[in-house]
Design a protein around this motif. Structure first.
Motif, PDB file in Angstrom:
ATOM      1  N   TRP A   9      57.316 101.246  43.047  1.00  0.00           N
ATOM      2  CA  TRP A   9      56.436 102.078  42.200  1.00  0.00           C
ATOM      3  C   TRP A   9      56.075 101.317  40.915  1.00  0.00           C
ATOM      4  CZ3 TRP A   9      58.531 106.802  39.005  1.00  0.00           C
ATOM      5  CH2 TRP A   9      57.466 107.454  38.379  1.00  0.00           C
ATOM      6  N   HIS A  10      57.085 100.727  40.282  1.00  0.00           N
ATOM      7  CA  HIS A  10      56.887  99.976  39.036  1.00  0.00           C
ATOM      8  C   HIS A  10      55.962  98.778  39.265  1.00  0.00           C
ATOM      9  CE1 HIS A  10      58.272  96.672  36.262  1.00  0.00           C
ATOM     10  NE2 HIS A  10      58.098  97.610  35.373  1.00  0.00           N
ATOM     11  N   LEU A  11      56.203  98.053  40.343  1.00  0.00           N
ATOM     12  CA  LEU A  11      55.399  96.857  40.635  1.00  0.00           C
ATOM     13  C   LEU A  11      53.928  97.229  40.831  1.00  0.00           C
ATOM     14  CD1 LEU A  11      55.303  93.777  41.491  1.00  0.00           C
ATOM     15  CD2 LEU A  11      55.573  94.594  43.840  1.00  0.00           C
ATOM     16  N   LEU A  12      53.695  98.214  41.700  1.00  0.00           N
ATOM     17  CA  LEU A  12      52.309  98.566  42.010  1.00  0.00           C
ATOM     18  C   LEU A  12      51.629  99.221  40.812  1.00  0.00           C
ATOM     19  CD1 LEU A  12      52.696  99.929  45.671  1.00  0.00           C
ATOM     20  CD2 LEU A  12      51.980  97.655  44.951  1.00  0.00           C
ATOM     21  N   ASP A  13      52.359 100.056  40.118  1.00  0.00           N
ATOM     22  CA  ASP A  13      51.755 100.842  39.035  1.00  0.00           C
ATOM     23  C   ASP A  13      51.552 100.023  37.764  1.00  0.00           C
ATOM     24  OD1 ASP A  13      50.705 103.142  37.917  1.00  0.00           O
ATOM     25  OD2 ASP A  13      52.641 103.927  37.274  1.00  0.00           O
ATOM     26  N   THR A  14      52.592  99.294  37.344  1.00  0.00           N
ATOM     27  CA  THR A  14      52.501  98.642  36.024  1.00  0.00           C
ATOM     28  C   THR A  14      51.972  97.212  36.096  1.00  0.00           C
ATOM     29  OG1 THR A  14      54.725  97.678  35.944  1.00  0.00           O
ATOM     30  CG2 THR A  14      54.512  99.979  35.254  1.00  0.00           C
ATOM     31  N   ARG A  15      52.112  96.546  37.236  1.00  0.00           N
ATOM     32  CA  ARG A  15      51.661  95.154  37.289  1.00  0.00           C
ATOM     33  C   ARG A  15      50.350  94.979  38.034  1.00  0.00           C
ATOM     34  NH1 ARG A  15      57.524  92.341  38.337  1.00  0.00           N
ATOM     35  NH2 ARG A  15      58.376  92.814  36.279  1.00  0.00           N
ATOM     36  N   TYR A  16      50.164  95.766  39.092  1.00  0.00           N
ATOM     37  CA  TYR A  16      48.981  95.554  39.923  1.00  0.00           C
ATOM     38  C   TYR A  16      47.946  96.684  39.821  1.00  0.00           C
ATOM     39  CZ  TYR A  16      51.627  91.742  42.097  1.00  0.00           C
ATOM     40  OH  TYR A  16      52.325  90.580  42.327  1.00  0.00           O
ATOM     41  N   ASN A  17      48.261  97.719  39.045  1.00  0.00           N
ATOM     42  CA  ASN A  17      47.348  98.871  38.923  1.00  0.00           C
ATOM     43  C   ASN A  17      46.904  99.416  40.278  1.00  0.00           C
ATOM     44  OD1 ASN A  17      47.576  98.377  36.245  1.00  0.00           O
ATOM     45  ND2 ASN A  17      45.475  97.703  35.915  1.00  0.00           N
ATOM     46  N   ILE A  18      47.838  99.471  41.216  1.00  0.00           N
ATOM     47  CA  ILE A  18      47.527 100.006  42.545  1.00  0.00           C
ATOM     48  C   ILE A  18      48.196 101.379  42.666  1.00  0.00           C
ATOM     49  CG2 ILE A  18      47.790  99.679  45.050  1.00  0.00           C
ATOM     50  CD1 ILE A  18      47.844  96.667  44.552  1.00  0.00           C
ATOM     51  N   PRO A  19      47.396 102.422  42.938  1.00  0.00           N
ATOM     52  CA  PRO A  19      48.004 103.758  43.027  1.00  0.00           C
ATOM     53  C   PRO A  19      48.965 103.867  44.209  1.00  0.00           C
ATOM     54  CG  PRO A  19      45.602 103.852  43.337  1.00  0.00           C
ATOM     55  CD  PRO A  19      45.961 102.421  43.181  1.00  0.00           C
ATOM     56  N   LEU A  20      50.025 104.614  43.989  1.00  0.00           N
ATOM     57  CA  LEU A  20      51.016 104.825  45.040  1.00  0.00           C
ATOM     58  C   LEU A  20      51.335 106.315  45.074  1.00  0.00           C
ATOM     59  CD1 LEU A  20      53.392 103.645  46.930  1.00  0.00           C
ATOM     60  CD2 LEU A  20      54.796 103.903  44.890  1.00  0.00           C
ATOM     61  N   THR A  21      51.231 106.910  46.259  1.00  0.00           N
ATOM     62  CA  THR A  21      51.594 108.326  46.379  1.00  0.00           C
ATOM     63  C   THR A  21      53.042 108.416  46.822  1.00  0.00           C
ATOM     64  OG1 THR A  21      49.327 108.898  46.953  1.00  0.00           O
ATOM     65  CG2 THR A  21      51.033 110.498  47.541  1.00  0.00           C
ATOM     66  N   LYS A  22      53.842 109.127  46.046  1.00  0.00           N
ATOM     67  CA  LYS A  22      55.258 109.283  46.377  1.00  0.00           C
ATOM     68  C   LYS A  22      55.412 110.598  47.150  1.00  0.00           C
ATOM     69  CE  LYS A  22      56.365 109.150  41.941  1.00  0.00           C
ATOM     70  NZ  LYS A  22      54.983 109.116  41.376  1.00  0.00           N
ATOM     71  N   ILE A  23      55.597 110.463  48.454  1.00  0.00           N
ATOM     72  CA  ILE A  23      55.697 111.666  49.290  1.00  0.00           C
ATOM     73  C   ILE A  23      57.154 112.093  49.416  1.00  0.00           C
ATOM     74  CG2 ILE A  23      55.450 112.511  51.661  1.00  0.00           C
ATOM     75  CD1 ILE A  23      52.915 111.031  51.932  1.00  0.00           C
TER      76      ILE A  23
END
Ligand SMILES: [Zn+2]
Length: 836
Positions: free
Chosen positions: A625-639
């Motif tokens: 979550w941290h990698l995608l959200d804070t470094r790559y600005n890629i949304p991630l849905t946490k199901i």
């Protein structure tokens, strides 16, 4: 009558549980304190005494600010904020007189680490860093910090006044504000009016993810060396700015335990730590012994925990000339809980933390000159050791990736490690080190021991059990090129700036950009999100003399949804921000695959979901979550796993399952399988592989080791099984560069493993794009049996399930946010699985 009895009973319970203690329970002489200093209870819920409820972080900050306002002994500093925007405060507490000269005291103190002249310790204050509740659901520390700070501000006891003259206390009341807040909310909302100690109660059974971790579910007490999180950044800055003599780290452990203070298990001390450090730890322990015994508390030391991994709060100080002390209090995990030692109340746990806070100060003041001399010696000795390395350096570069090198540089900078500029370009063992993309790290410098601790590789160990990981070399977690280097040339200090890129050959036809840069995935996602068609080259090729590797990205400007001008503007902006360069071409012709070739394949925009919730390892999920959200600005849905059956999976083309227990029923398993069969990309990590095999998502053979237990004593049982754990070590992997999982990499890679799942190599060679090398162990502990299992095994496998893919990794490619070197493996599985 019945009602009356009930009321009486109720009354007695309340009497027992809520009002049977007041400030005197914690601080005997508080009546003689300066009454103009605000009391903690003025800031607690319902103005009840500390321990009646759990302090929330906002109230804690309010109280500490009020204290600092009222007391000349306290200054408060705001050192930044958490991901959730909570302030990272620090209280500096000392005598009024010292407060006036704080800056000169600080610089004089730092002198004992650097000057060669003999320092007179007799008048210097000792510096004590006291840090609380780095694990948010271990809150007795932060709650005790309020009482401790109150005592330091309000007491006029002679002994205390003398202690304040002789010490600087750096009080970090909450090292993990977001976690503390999350936990306080949980226990306060689940508290019964009549305290219920039944350990089956919901109060003691927190929701996933628990309050231990920070916003992105990181264990903050593993980040002292990597410094990847804002909370650590503030802490490490304070640490190096003051170079404390003692650092205490206040935790909680299981409810049935008593109280622990260091030293830990003697055989598990990191060999880089001086012997004297442990002797001092023991000496300090005598003060805790005395005070805890007086209050009637049971305790133990030396039988648990260790001082091996320098990324922990109680071990990091040991390689920096200080003495780190771990405290572990048996946790009430709520307000009152039954335990094998009787009822354990929250106030009691707070009282113990307060007691050892006071005994720490007592020890620091009593041992002041010894501790200052020890620190002086620590640095003097390390300077002497490093003199032997006078002209020797570590020379570090990353030939493919400026951004990754810069992220590595930032860590060294946060630790105030001296770095130099390479005076001229050199080639060593076929690796080119250029002056503008290399870091020279002098071995002859003040932080030489810290550097060793960050870089060293170790394969031999006194003990085979580890409280945490056994290896963490940053040269390998960043997969850097490095070598030893000697030069007598006077080198200049190095300042690296954040890489910025540009468009080369701006045009209206086509651009290429390399997949090598750490931030290339961020760029690729952004371009796809803008609606651009982007293709990936599945072969390497040349344009003129420039070689483009597998995985080079192509943006043709023809027939896109947005105008050429707009694309050029976007690329210009992205390039400046990220450092990724775009190289323009006016023709499709290359030596090799042309731009119009079918070997350039369209990349789809990933729409990613990750399954989270009970049973899923929150650390592993948080890292992603941290990698995608804070470094790559890629949304991630946490199901949420528990709600999986209700979610529409068609919204996603990628689903990630990290390490965890996936006890889906048939309906949910089939739902997931159908989604894959229809073209979904399922990425599984670590032990999710077992579930995927069991449910026929993937066909893989696993290897098991057969450790002999024939000649084992009962007493050695736990050590034997413990020694079969791979708790975290570094291995080398060979790559098939032509496979999409290897895009952006060279022929070999270091990888971090903390499981014992071994996938057998496939009989078809091309199905093993990543393979452990012949002698895979780079650093860390692994048992002989497990190392044997590793031979002819692979960390990665990919499997076709109808139209979809299942890709699995046995190793953690995103470990604790500092394994920058392997992040791209997951990004390759996200973007390019349809090519595999
Ligand atoms: Zn803890």
């Amino acid at each position: 009558m019945k009602t009356l009895n009930y009321l009486l009973l109720l009354f007695s319970l309340i009497t027992y549980s809520q009002t049977n203690f007041d400030l005197s329970y914690f601080l005997k002489n508080h009546k003689s304190y300066n009454q103009s200093i605000p009391k903690p209870s003025e800031f607690t819920l319902g103005n009840m005494e500390v321990g009646n409820s759990h302090i929330s972080h906002d109230r804690l900050v309010q109280y500490m600010s009020a204290l600092a306002n009222a007391s000349e002994r306290i200054t408060i500093t705001d050192r930044g904020e958490t991901f959730e925007g909570r302030p990272l405060i620090l209280l500096t507490i000392t005598s009024e007189e010292n407060q006036k000269n704080l800056e000169s005291i600080r610089t004089n103190h730092l002198d004992i680490n650097s000057t060669k002249t003999i320092v007179d310790f007799s008048k210097m204050p000792v510096v004590v860093y006291q840090g609380y509740s780095i694990h948010g659901n271990e809150p007795s520390g932060s709650n005790a910090a309020m009482l401790y700070a109150y005592h330091l501000a309000a007491s006029n006891d002679n002994e205390l006044l003398k202690a304040l003259e002789k010490s600087i206390i750096l009080l970090d009341p909450s090292m993990n504000p977001d976690g503390l807040q999350r936990f306080a909310h949980w226990v306060n909302t689940n508290k019964s009016y009549n305290l219920n100690p039944d350990n089956n109660d919901r109060e003691f059974d927190e929701n996933w993810p628990k309050g231990r971790t920070n916003h992105y579910w990181f264990d903050m007490n593993r980040d002292w060396l990597p410094v990847q999180l804002p909370e650590s950044e503030a802490r490490i800055k304070t640490f190096h700015n003051w170079s404390p003599n003692i650092l205490t780290d206040h935790h909680e452990m299981g409810t049935n335990s008593t109280f622990f203070f260091q030293p830990g298990i003697p055989s598990r001390v990191n060999p880089l730590t001086p012997k004297k450090n442990q002797l001092l730890t023991k000496e300090i322990g005598k003060f805790h012994d005395k005070r805890l015994s007086e209050t009637g508390s049971l305790f133990y030391s030396e039988e648990d925990y260790d001082d091996f991994y320098f990324g922990k709060g109680s071990t990091f100080p040991d390689i920096n000339g200080a003495v780190g002390i771990l405290f572990e209090q048996g946790s009430s995990r709520g307000h009152l809980q039954e335990s094998i030692n009787g009822l354990l109340s929250f106030p009691f746990t707070i009282k113990n933390q307060l007691t050892v806070s006071l005994s720490t100060l007592e020890a620091a003041v009593e041992m002041r000159e010894t501790l200052l001399a020890y620190q002086n010696d620590f640095f003097k000795n390390s300077r002497e050791e490093s003199l032997k390395e006078k002209n020797n350096y570590y020379l570090v570069t990353d030939q493919r990736d400026k951004s990754k090198l810069f992220e590595f540089y930032k860590i060294l900078e946060k630790h105030q490690i001296l770095m130099k500029k390479l005076p001229k370009d050199v080639i060593i063992n076929n690796t080119s080190y250029s002056t503008n993309n290399s870091i020279l790290i002098p071995k002859n410098q003040n932080k030489t021991r810290l550097i060793k601790a960050m870089f060293e590789k170790r394969k031999k160990f006194k003990d085979s059990l580890f409280y945490d990981v056994s290896a963490w070399s940053f040269l390998h977690s960043f997969n850097l090129d490095y070598t030893n280097y000697s030069t007598k040339i006077n080198t200049k200090n190095l300042v690296l700036n954040k890489p910025t890129g540009k468009i080369i050959n701006k045009n209206n036809y086509a651009y290429l950009f390399s997949w090598d840069d750490y931030y290339s995935p961020k760029i690729l996602y952004k371009l796809l999100d803008l609606g651009l068609r982007v293709k990936v080259g599945t072969q390497s090729f040349y344009v003129d003399t420039k070689r483009y590797d597998y995985g080079t990205l192509l943006i043709s400007l023809v027939n896109q949804k947005i105008s050429t001008t707009e694309i050029n503007n976007q690329l210009d902006k992205l390039s400046k921000e990220s450092g990724v360069e775009f190289i323009g071409y006016k023709s499709s012709t290359t030596k090799g695959i042309d731009f119009g070739s079918n070997d350039f394949i369209n990349v789809s925009k990933p729409k990613i979901a990750m399954i989270v919730g009970d049973g899923v390892t929150s650390y592993d999920a948080g890292e992603i979550w941290h990698l995608l959200d804070t470094r790559y600005n890629i949304p991630l849905t946490k199901i949420k796993k528990s709600n999986f059956s209700n979610q529409n999976l068609e919204k996603y083309n990628t689903i990630i399952m990290v390490n965890g227990k996936y006890d889906f029923d048939e309906k949910n398993s089939n739902k997931l399988k159908k989604w894959v069969e229809n073209g979904g990309n399922l990425i599984g990590y670590r032990n999710s592989i077992n579930w995927l095999i069991k449910k026929d998502f993937i066909k893989l053979e696993l290897k098991q080791n057969k450790a002999s237990t024939t000649y084992l004593n009962y007493e050695d049982k736990s050590n034997h099984f413990g020694s079969q754990l791979t708790s975290g070590a570094i291995f080398s992997v060979d790559l098939d560069k032509s496979h999409p999982i290897s895009y952006g990499y060279n022929n070999s890679l270091s990888i971090f493993r903390n499981t014992n799942i071994y996938i057998k190599n496939d009989t078809l060679g091309y199905n093993n794009p990543l393979k452990y090398s012949k002698n895979p162990l780079i650093s860390g502990y692994i048992s002989k049996e497990n190392l044997q299992s590793m031979k002819n095994s692979r960390p990665f496998a990919v499997y076709n399930l109808r139209k979809g893919k299942v890709t699995v990794f046995t190793d953690n490619t995103n470990f604790r946010a500092f394994w920058h070197g392997t992040n791209k493996l997951m990004m390759n599985a996200i973007f390019f699985s349809n090519l595999m």
